[in-house]
Design an enzyme around this catalytic site. Structure first.
Site, PDB file in Angstrom:
ATOM      1  N   HIS A 122       0.860  -1.191   0.000  1.00 59.59           N
ATOM      2  CA  HIS A 122       0.000   0.000   0.000  1.00 59.59           C
ATOM      3  C   HIS A 122       0.895   1.238   0.000  1.00 59.59           C
ATOM      4  CE1 HIS A 122      -3.417   2.507   0.618  1.00 59.59           C
ATOM      5  NE2 HIS A 122      -3.668   2.298   1.897  1.00 59.59           N
ATOM      6  N   HIS A 165      -2.358  -2.507  -9.463  1.00 63.91           N
ATOM      7  CA  HIS A 165      -3.328  -1.842  -8.582  1.00 63.91           C
ATOM      8  C   HIS A 165      -4.579  -2.686  -8.517  1.00 63.91           C
ATOM      9  CE1 HIS A 165      -5.869   1.329  -6.878  1.00 63.91           C
ATOM     10  NE2 HIS A 165      -4.738   1.922  -6.559  1.00 63.91           N
ATOM     11  N   ASP A 192       2.672   5.445  -6.772  1.00 67.53           N
ATOM     12  CA  ASP A 192       3.937   5.345  -6.033  1.00 67.53           C
ATOM     13  C   ASP A 192       5.160   5.221  -6.925  1.00 67.53           C
ATOM     14  OD1 ASP A 192       1.948   3.470  -3.890  1.00 67.53           O
ATOM     15  OD2 ASP A 192       2.910   5.352  -3.351  1.00 67.53           O
TER      16      ASP A 192
HETATM   17  C1  SDX Z   1      -1.433   2.114  -3.336  1.00 65.59           C
HETATM   18  O1  SDX Z   1      -6.170   0.742  -3.173  1.00 65.59           O
HETATM   19  C2  SDX Z   1      -5.680   1.920  -3.400  1.00 65.59           C
HETATM   20  O2  SDX Z   1      -6.356   2.814  -3.875  1.00 65.59           O
HETATM   21  C3  SDX Z   1      -4.227   2.106  -3.003  1.00 65.59           C
HETATM   22  C4  SDX Z   1      -3.578   3.409  -3.445  1.00 65.59           C
HETATM   23  C5  SDX Z   1      -4.174   4.594  -2.722  1.00 65.59           C
HETATM   24  O3  SDX Z   1      -4.054   5.713  -3.251  1.00 65.59           O
HETATM   25  O4  SDX Z   1      -4.665   4.428  -1.580  1.00 65.59           O
HETATM   26  O5  SDX Z   1      -3.715   3.601  -4.838  1.00 65.59           O
HETATM   27  C6  SDX Z   1      -2.092   3.429  -3.088  1.00 65.59           C
HETATM   28  O6  SDX Z   1      -1.382   1.310  -2.441  1.00 65.59           O
HETATM   29  C7  SDX Z   1      -0.932   1.790  -4.725  1.00 65.59           C
HETATM   30  C8  SDX Z   1      -0.360   0.347  -4.843  1.00 65.59           C
HETATM   31  C9  SDX Z   1       1.063   0.362  -4.241  1.00 65.59           C
HETATM   32  N1  SDX Z   1       1.582  -1.028  -4.189  1.00 65.59           N
HETATM   33  C10 SDX Z   1       2.554  -1.431  -5.042  1.00 65.59           C
HETATM   34  O7  SDX Z   1       2.972  -0.761  -5.986  1.00 65.59           O
HETATM   35  C11 SDX Z   1       3.084  -2.835  -4.709  1.00 65.59           C
HETATM   36  C12 SDX Z   1       3.204  -3.644  -6.009  1.00 65.59           C
HETATM   37  N2  SDX Z   1       1.836  -3.969  -6.470  1.00 65.59           N
HETATM   38  C13 SDX Z   1       1.259  -5.205  -6.037  1.00 65.59           C
HETATM   39  O8  SDX Z   1       1.656  -5.689  -4.813  1.00 65.59           O
HETATM   40  C14 SDX Z   1      -0.224  -5.338  -6.390  1.00 65.59           C
HETATM   41  O9  SDX Z   1      -0.371  -4.885  -7.666  1.00 65.59           O
HETATM   42  C15 SDX Z   1      -1.238  -4.666  -5.503  1.00 65.59           C
HETATM   43  C16 SDX Z   1      -1.085  -5.064  -4.069  1.00 65.59           C
HETATM   44  C17 SDX Z   1      -1.145  -3.184  -5.616  1.00 65.59           C
HETATM   45  C18 SDX Z   1      -2.627  -5.096  -5.982  1.00 65.59           C
HETATM   46  O10 SDX Z   1      -2.750  -6.421  -5.673  1.00 65.59           O
HETATM   47  P1  SDX Z   1      -4.073  -7.246  -6.069  1.00 65.59           P
HETATM   48  O11 SDX Z   1      -5.153  -6.377  -6.539  1.00 65.59           O
HETATM   49  O12 SDX Z   1      -4.370  -8.185  -4.955  1.00 65.59           O
HETATM   50  O13 SDX Z   1      -3.627  -7.987  -7.352  1.00 65.59           O
HETATM   51  P2  SDX Z   1      -2.754  -9.259  -7.348  1.00 65.59           P
HETATM   52  O14 SDX Z   1      -1.663  -9.122  -6.338  1.00 65.59           O
HETATM   53  O15 SDX Z   1      -3.665 -10.444  -7.240  1.00 65.59           O
HETATM   54  O16 SDX Z   1      -2.106  -9.186  -8.786  1.00 65.59           O
HETATM   55  C19 SDX Z   1      -2.795  -9.714  -9.892  1.00 65.59           C
HETATM   56  C20 SDX Z   1      -1.718 -10.476 -10.661  1.00 65.59           C
HETATM   57  C21 SDX Z   1      -1.011 -11.526  -9.801  1.00 65.59           C
HETATM   58  O17 SDX Z   1      -0.611 -12.562 -10.684  1.00 65.59           O
HETATM   59  P3  SDX Z   1      -1.510 -13.923 -10.699  1.00 65.59           P
HETATM   60  O18 SDX Z   1      -1.570 -14.419  -9.252  1.00 65.59           O
HETATM   61  O19 SDX Z   1      -2.876 -13.495 -11.182  1.00 65.59           O
HETATM   62  O20 SDX Z   1      -0.773 -14.832 -11.610  1.00 65.59           O
HETATM   63  O21 SDX Z   1      -0.680  -9.579 -11.112  1.00 65.59           O
HETATM   64  C22 SDX Z   1       0.551  -9.922 -10.478  1.00 65.59           C
HETATM   65  C23 SDX Z   1       0.242 -10.833  -9.314  1.00 65.59           C
HETATM   66  O22 SDX Z   1       1.308 -11.734  -9.086  1.00 65.59           O
HETATM   67  N3  SDX Z   1       1.144  -8.671 -10.019  1.00 65.59           N
HETATM   68  C24 SDX Z   1       2.422  -8.322 -10.196  1.00 65.59           C
HETATM   69  C25 SDX Z   1       2.508  -7.022  -9.642  1.00 65.59           C
HETATM   70  N4  SDX Z   1       1.318  -6.652  -9.166  1.00 65.59           N
HETATM   71  C26 SDX Z   1       0.478  -7.675  -9.402  1.00 65.59           C
HETATM   72  N5  SDX Z   1       3.481  -8.955 -10.728  1.00 65.59           N
HETATM   73  C27 SDX Z   1       4.664  -8.263 -10.741  1.00 65.59           C
HETATM   74  N6  SDX Z   1       4.833  -7.020 -10.229  1.00 65.59           N
HETATM   75  C28 SDX Z   1       3.772  -6.377  -9.683  1.00 65.59           C
HETATM   76  N7  SDX Z   1       3.930  -5.160  -9.182  1.00 65.59           N
END
Ligand code: SDX
Length: 432
Positions: free
Chosen positions: A269, A310, A368
């Site tokens: 997050h 996201h 971010d």
């Molecule tokens: C913020 O919610 C909000 O509004 C948050 C925010 C706000 O203003 O409050 O926008 C701020 O928190 C932005 C996000 C910051 N986090 C990151 O940048 C961390 C990296 N991102 C991930 O950890 C992930 O994308 C999340 C946590 C942000 C979202 O996770 P989800 O929605 O649970 O999606 P997921 O993890 O299930 O991903 C879907 C797929 C997965 O692959 P499969 O299991 O389907 O095979 O995409 C892959 C994930 O492995 N994936 C990534 C990835 N993000 C998702 N693979 C590589 N690198 C990434 N960054």
């Protein structure tokens, strides 16, 4: 505003004679929702770990269309607000639902200015933290501690108490953030100044010392204001949902915001901005990018491209677009447009956006991805990045808290799919 069903959904369950009729509700924008609140009386819970498909509340504050990459604050697009508005004006909009006229804006700015100092005794709380404590650990502590100083305004059912608490939190977060930074540096705290704008004042409290005034560059101040603005609110994200859940128990707003700060800290997050800089440092050079893209795609490798992906945006995060532009402006102003970290980030973004894995999973840069590069260029260390995020997000948290508390609400209490033991008899120690 009572919800009137626009149509009905019928749930038929195998082996159950009577189908269950569920009301479907429509908002002003976005998907309709199925009201499942009566399912418990029918003997069922819904199951939705991570609340991927769950609307937890009504709200009129912020709307996100993740597919289109749209973000509206009280109906105004984030790109227009970033270009034409400023952070305190957006705070007023989030809290009151309308943009302020000139006199309202002047009064609001003056009110916030007059709450920027913290109680002198609060300074002692910082002494209890090691100098190398993570700044977010300090912010969790001192923000929660604010509730020990304002016994005059903790009645959450009193609109005037809620209003003054809102002003105190928006005004004092930059002061606490700067004090946190100064504590970790071993520098004396710098008092706020009422002759400076919100962002100028923050930069002053961060970087001035008793030996030398900090000359605030208008471009840097504008960039700081825009960074706060881009972080101000984002619908029901994890930290805002935490603030709402804490608020639903009747906890005081300072404690609720401290809970939001704790939730924001996680690298999935708000902690992602710090993690992006650490990731870029780990990648080291542009030549290593392909290796790390491969790691990010490897299911067995925990490495992820931080600042990418996201829960809601399956398109470019509109805040990232503005942030990238701001990044270029700041680096040009500082004469470091060839900043290797920015070049690495832009190269990483380009490669990822052309890679089938990221395209197929609709992973784009989020808010971010670029913010940390700007903050580092301004002179703010990575461990302070999430503190900046928390400071910017405060009006969003408090607007959602106030929206919930000022209307009828229930305590948040999710249920579960229980997979543990059925009832069994206790076994005496001698028989185990
Ligand atoms: C913020 O919610 C909000 O509004 C948050 C925010 C706000 O203003 O409050 O926008 C701020 O928190 C932005 C996000 C910051 N986090 C990151 O940048 C961390 C990296 N991102 C991930 O950890 C992930 O994308 C999340 C946590 C942000 C979202 O996770 P989800 O929605 O649970 O999606 P997921 O993890 O299930 O991903 C879907 C797929 C997965 O692959 P499969 O299991 O389907 O095979 O995409 C892959 C994930 O492995 N994936 C990534 C990835 N993000 C998702 N693979 C590589 N690198 C990434 N960054």
């Amino acid at each position: 505003m009572a919800n009137k069903p626009t149509k009905m959904a019928t749930l038929t369950i195998e082996g159950v004679a009577d189908p269950i009729e569920l009301p479907i509700l429509s908002g002003s924008l976005g998907p309709d929702v199925i009201d499942v609140s009566k399912l418990t009386s029918q003997g069922y819970f819904t199951y939705d770990p991570g609340f991927v498909s769950t609307a937890a509340c009504d709200s009129e504050i912020t709307y996100i269309d993740g597919d289109q990459g749209i973000l509206l604050h009280r109906g105004y697009p984030i790109g227009e607000l970033a270009e034409k508005s400023d952070y305190l004006e957006l705070c007023y909009l989030l809290l009151n639902g309308e943009l302020p006229n000139a006199s309202d804006k002047k009064e609001f700015v003056e009110t916030i200015k007059n709450h920027t100092m913290v109680h002198e005794q609060l300074r002692h709380f910082f002494q209890g933290f090691r100098r190398d404590a993570h700044p977010m650990s300090i912010m969790c502590g001192v923000t929660g501690a604010l509730s020990a100083f304002y016994h005059d305004s903790l009645d959450i059912d009193d609109a005037e108490h809620r209003k003054v608490t809102t002003h105190r939190l928006i005004a004092k977060m930059p002061t606490l953030a700067a004090m946190t930074y100064k504590h970790t540096k071993g520098h004396p705290f710098v008092y706020p100044r009422n002759d400076l704008s919100y962002a100028e004042n923050f930069l002053h409290m961060m970087f001035a010392t008793p030996c030398e005034e900090y000359k605030v560059s208008p471009t840097i101040a504008k960039a700081m204001d825009r960074i706060f603005l881009l972080h101000a609110d984002h619908e029901q994200n994890a930290s805002t949902s935490t603030v709402r859940l804490a608020g639903s128990t009747g906890a005081n707003p300072f404690a609720c915001i401290a809970a939001g700060i704790a939730a924001l800290w996680g690298p999935a997050h708000g902690g992602a901005n710090e993690a992006v800089l650490n990731m870029l440092d780990e990648i080291g050079t542009v030549d290593n990018i392909d290796k790390y893209i491969k790691k990010a795609k490897d299911k067995d490798d925990p490495f992820r491209i931080m600042g990418f992906g996201h829960r809601v945006y399956k398109n470019y995060d509109p805040r990232a677009t503005v942030m990238q532009q701001t990044c270029r402006e700041v680096l040009a102003e500082l004469g470091v447009e060839n900043n290797p970290t920015l070049q690495m980030a832009q190269r990483l973004e380009k490669i990822a956006l052309e890679d089938e894995y990221f395209v197929s999973k609709r992973l784009y840069p989020n808010v971010d991805f670029y913010s940390g590069i700007i903050l580092k260029a301004i002179g703010i260390p990575p461990e302070m990045f999430t503190v900046i995020f928390a400071t910017g997000r405060t009006p969003g948290w408090i607007a959602h808290w106030n929206e919930m508390i000022s209307a009828p609400y229930k305590i948040g209490r999710p249920r579960q799919l229980y997979k543990g033991y059925a009832q069994r008899d206790f076994v005496e120690l001698a028989k185990r």
